[in-house]
Design a protein around this motif. Sequence first.
Motif, mmCIF file in Angstrom:
data_model
loop_
_atom_site.group_PDB
_atom_site.id
_atom_site.type_symbol
_atom_site.label_atom_id
_atom_site.label_comp_id
_atom_site.label_asym_id
_atom_site.label_seq_id
_atom_site.Cartn_x
_atom_site.Cartn_y
_atom_site.Cartn_z
ATOM 1 N N VAL A 314 8.731 53.804 8.202
ATOM 2 C CA VAL A 314 8.769 52.434 7.916
ATOM 3 C C VAL A 314 9.969 51.487 8.547
ATOM 4 O O VAL A 314 10.954 51.879 8.718
ATOM 5 C CB VAL A 314 9.163 52.439 6.506
ATOM 6 C CG1 VAL A 314 8.931 50.898 5.832
ATOM 7 C CG2 VAL A 314 8.142 53.141 5.441
ATOM 8 N N PHE A 315 9.333 50.565 9.251
ATOM 9 C CA PHE A 315 10.463 49.415 9.763
ATOM 10 C C PHE A 315 10.175 48.179 9.222
ATOM 11 O O PHE A 315 9.248 47.792 8.267
ATOM 12 C CB PHE A 315 10.030 49.355 11.281
ATOM 13 C CG PHE A 315 10.203 50.434 12.159
ATOM 14 C CD1 PHE A 315 11.180 51.641 11.843
ATOM 15 C CD2 PHE A 315 9.587 50.679 13.315
ATOM 16 C CE1 PHE A 315 11.411 52.812 12.774
ATOM 17 C CE2 PHE A 315 9.798 51.949 14.170
ATOM 18 C CZ PHE A 315 10.703 52.865 13.705
ATOM 19 N N GLY A 316 11.519 47.400 9.372
ATOM 20 C CA GLY A 316 11.272 45.889 8.984
ATOM 21 C C GLY A 316 10.275 45.020 9.720
ATOM 22 O O GLY A 316 10.072 45.427 10.863
ATOM 23 N N ASN A 317 9.532 44.255 8.946
ATOM 24 C CA ASN A 317 8.463 43.513 9.615
ATOM 25 C C ASN A 317 9.181 42.057 10.111
ATOM 26 O O ASN A 317 9.627 41.614 9.007
ATOM 27 C CB ASN A 317 7.247 43.265 8.678
ATOM 28 C CG ASN A 317 6.131 42.391 9.333
ATOM 29 O OD1 ASN A 317 6.449 41.459 10.094
ATOM 30 N ND2 ASN A 317 5.118 42.312 8.399
ATOM 31 N N PRO A 318 9.151 41.675 11.211
ATOM 32 C CA PRO A 318 9.820 40.456 11.574
ATOM 33 C C PRO A 318 9.411 39.298 10.864
ATOM 34 O O PRO A 318 10.227 38.149 10.758
ATOM 35 C CB PRO A 318 9.567 40.559 13.127
ATOM 36 C CG PRO A 318 9.330 41.541 13.581
ATOM 37 C CD PRO A 318 8.693 42.465 12.476
ATOM 38 N N ALA A 319 8.227 39.278 10.163
ATOM 39 C CA ALA A 319 7.834 38.302 9.394
ATOM 40 C C ALA A 319 8.125 38.418 7.978
ATOM 41 O O ALA A 319 7.819 37.595 7.029
ATOM 42 C CB ALA A 319 6.161 38.088 9.592
ATOM 43 N N GLY A 320 8.840 39.424 7.465
ATOM 44 C CA GLY A 320 9.221 39.629 6.169
ATOM 45 C C GLY A 320 8.472 41.006 5.722
ATOM 46 O O GLY A 320 7.462 41.316 6.230
#
Length: 520
Positions: A314-320
Motif C-alpha cells: 500500500v502506497f500513498g496516492n498523490p491525489a490523497g
Amino acid sequence: MFLGIDSSTQSLTGLLIDPATGQIVQQTSVNFGSELPQFGSPSGFIPGGKDGEVHGDPQMWLEALDLMLSRLSAVADLSKVVAIAGSGQQHGSVYLDATFNERLAALDAAGTLSGQLSPAFSRATSPIWMDTSTGAECAEITAAAGGDEMIRKISGSAAIERFTGPQIRRFFKTDPESYARTARVHLISSFLASVLAGKDAAIDPGDGSGMNLMDLASSDWSDLLLDATAPGLRAKLPAVAPTQSITGTIAPYFSKYGFSSSCKVARFTGDNPASLVGMGATAPGNIVISLGTSDTFFAAMEGPKTDPAGFGHVFGNPAGGFMSLICFRNGSLAREALRDELGVDWSAFDVEGLALTAPGNAGNRMLPFFGPEITPRGDFDGPVRKGDAEFESGANPPVQIRALLEGQFLNMRLHSQWIGVKADRIRLTGGASQNNGIARLVADIFQAPVERLAIGNSAALGAALIAAAAAGEDLAKLQAVFCTTAEDSRIEPDRSTAAVYDEAIVSYAGLLKSNPQLIS
Ligand code: XUL
C-alpha cells in the motif's frame, strides 16, 4: 508551462506541458547506458553485484539531469516554466554527509552538478529497487518490530528486501563508520528535488511508503520501525510532506538553462504513484499495468488493505488516500533476455508472431523468471519450462514467446487476487504497452478491456501534472485533458478464451508451487 522529470532505472526524461493549450510541448530523454557509458551501467545499474546487491551511481543521475536540461533548453523556453515536479525509481536511497546542504547552497553555474555534489556522498553508490541482498535485515527488522502483521499494518508492506529501511540497516551493519558520517538519507525522488531547489527537500507519502519506515495513518516516520531499523535514523531522514506541495524556488544554478528565479520546485514522488496520476487513475475504477524494466500492477484504493501473502504493497496516492502496488522484477528484463536468446525482434512478440500459437499455448508453461524474482520470492536463474519435449529443450521460438508472456500475466493475475476487485478496465502503460499482441494477451488473461493512453511516459506526465496541481491548478481537470486514451487503442477481451485461462492459471500455480527455487 510545467515540467515533469522522471528518473527511472534506465533513463531520465523531462516532459513539458502547457495547460492553456492542453499540449505536451516537448519531451526528451537521456539513456544512461548508451549516452553515459563512462558509468559502466549498460542497463542503468552497476552489473556484477554480489549476493543480490544491485546499485546505481548517483553521479550518473546528476550528469543525466544536467544533460537533459541542456537539451530541453535548446528546444524550449524554460523561463516559462512555473513549477517542476518529478518522479524517481522507488526505494533507491542516496547517502549524504553533513556538507550536502552547504554544497547545495553554493552550487556554481560554471561547474557541473556531479562535480560539485559528489564530494558529499557518504556512500559512493546507491542501492536500487532491484537489490535483493537484505533477507537477513528483513528478518531482523520483522522480529524487532513485533512481527510481520505489525509492519504490514503500520507501513502497508511486510519487510521487503528492496525497501529502503532494510537497505539502510544493511549499510549500518556493513559500514557503521560511513553510516555514522551520513547526515541525510534521501530517496532518489527527494534527492533530485533537493538538488533542483538547492536545499533539503521532504519525502512525499507516495514514495515514503516504499521504505518500511512510514506510518501510513499519520504520514510520519514510525518510531517503532525507525528503532527496529538503525540507530539515530529519524535525524538522518527528511520530513514527510504532502505530494501536492512546494519545496521552494529553483536554485540559481539552473538559471543557465533559462529558468526564471521564481520557478517553483514541487514535491517529487515515486515513479508508480506519479504514473497513477499520469494514467488518470487516481480515483478507484481503473487498474494500471505498467510494462517497464519491472512490470507493476497498481490501482487507487478506498482503504489501506494489505496483502496477507506479503508481496503487494500500500502506497500513498498523490491525489490523497492510498494505492495498491505489486511489482514483478522480471519485466522487460525477461522479455529482452528471451528476445536475445532466440535472436528475434519485437515483431515476434506482436500480433503476427503470437498468431503462430493459440491461447493456452497447448499446455506449454513457463515460469518467466530470468533472474531473482520478488513476486513470488525466488532465487531463479533462468526460466522454468514445462510442456512437450521440444519446448522444454528451449526450441520453437513462437511457443517460447507465448509461454513467457502468458507466464508473466498469469503470474500477475495470480498475485493480484488479494486486492479483491475484478478489473473493469485495465490501462496499460510503459514501453511494451504499444505492442498490440501483448495488449490483447492482457485483455484475454484478465478478461477485461485494455486501453492505452495517447502518451507513453505516464510517470513524467504524472510529475508534470503534480507540478501544476501543487501550483494551484485543478488536478482532475488537468487529467481530463491530458490523460486521454489513444484512438483505436481499446482492446476488448475475447470471451472464448476465458475458460482456457481459468484452466491455465491453475496449471501455472501448480508449476510454481512445486518449484524448489521458490522461497516462500
Ligand atoms: C516498485 C518498484 C519498481 C520501481 C521501478 O515497488 O520497485 O517498480 O519503482 O522504477
